[in-house]
Design a protein around this motif. Structure first.
Motif, PDB file in Angstrom:
ATOM      1  N   HIS A  70     -65.726  38.293 -70.940  1.00 55.17           N
ATOM      2  CA  HIS A  70     -66.200  38.707 -72.252  1.00 55.17           C
ATOM      3  C   HIS A  70     -67.122  39.903 -72.073  1.00 55.17           C
ATOM      4  O   HIS A  70     -68.104  39.833 -71.318  1.00 55.17           O
ATOM      5  N   PRO A  87     -63.103  37.140 -76.546  1.00 54.59           N
ATOM      6  CA  PRO A  87     -61.707  37.566 -76.589  1.00 54.59           C
ATOM      7  C   PRO A  87     -60.823  36.428 -77.094  1.00 54.59           C
ATOM      8  O   PRO A  87     -61.093  35.256 -76.839  1.00 54.59           O
ATOM      9  N   GLN A 117     -60.222  41.662 -77.180  1.00 54.15           N
ATOM     10  CA  GLN A 117     -61.579  41.593 -77.707  1.00 54.15           C
ATOM     11  C   GLN A 117     -61.759  42.819 -78.585  1.00 54.15           C
ATOM     12  O   GLN A 117     -61.798  43.941 -78.108  1.00 54.15           O
TER      13      GLN A 117
END
Length: 185
Positions: A139, A48, A42
């Motif tokens: 995330h 990501p 990410q």
């Protein structure tokens, strides 16, 4: 502006062990594991993405007092052996590859560590069976805020909720900048 990359590793199958050792060896080794993984990066507020060239990896690690451990090697079910390298507070081996090559080189079966430490040699064995990869990848929801952290103040890195993880899933967070690892959790 330098960007900090967040590498999130989600392992598909992880054979791991935390174990009780005789008192004379307990300080040397605390855990060991082998597993397959997918590597995601990410590098913005976006979700990501799989690492571009080799998004899969085989992983082996031994945690413990690396100053008391002289060497670590790993024997595979095919009879091959590889050395693990001291990295921070553990010994580690990582082989990036595509999934087909991982299946060929590091298939199901018994993996044997040979851990030579100041208090003797340990030869723990793990039986590894590949599984399915986690479907939800963590995330970082405050990625932009994490680009300017004040070292003198507390900062909480936050993630969007993720579901679907099983008891054998494992996530590892690596924060790096300009190729240097800043944090590995």
């Amino acid at each position: 502006m330098k960007r900090t990359f967040l590498h999130v590793l989600g392992t598909a199958a992880l054979a791991t062990a935390a174990f009780t050792l005789p008192q004379t060896r307990a300080a040397d080794v605390t855990a060991y594991s082998v597993g397959y993984g997918q590597v995601f990066t990410q590098d913005s507020a976006a979700a990501p993405a799989p690492t571009q060239f080799l998004p899969n990896a085989f992983l082996a690690s031994v945690d413990g007092n690396v100053t008391s451990i002289n060497s670590v090697s790993l024997g595979t079910p095919t009879g091959d052996s590889t050395d693990l390298n001291a990295i921070g507070d553990r010994y580690e081996f990582s082989q990036p590859a595509n999934q087909q090559l991982l299946d060929y080189l590091y298939g199901n079966g018994a993996y044997t560590f040979v851990i030579d430490s100041q208090s003797g040699t340990l030869t723990p064995q793990l039986n590894f069976t590949a599984g399915s990869y986690p479907t939800t990848i963590p995330h970082v929801s405050n990625y932009d805020a994490a680009q300017n952290i004040d070292a003198s103040a507390n900062f909480t890195l936050t993630f969007d909720p993720f579901t679907g993880a099983s008891g054998t899933d494992h996530y590892e967070l690596v924060i790096s900048q300009s190729g240097n690892t800043i944090l590995r959790q």
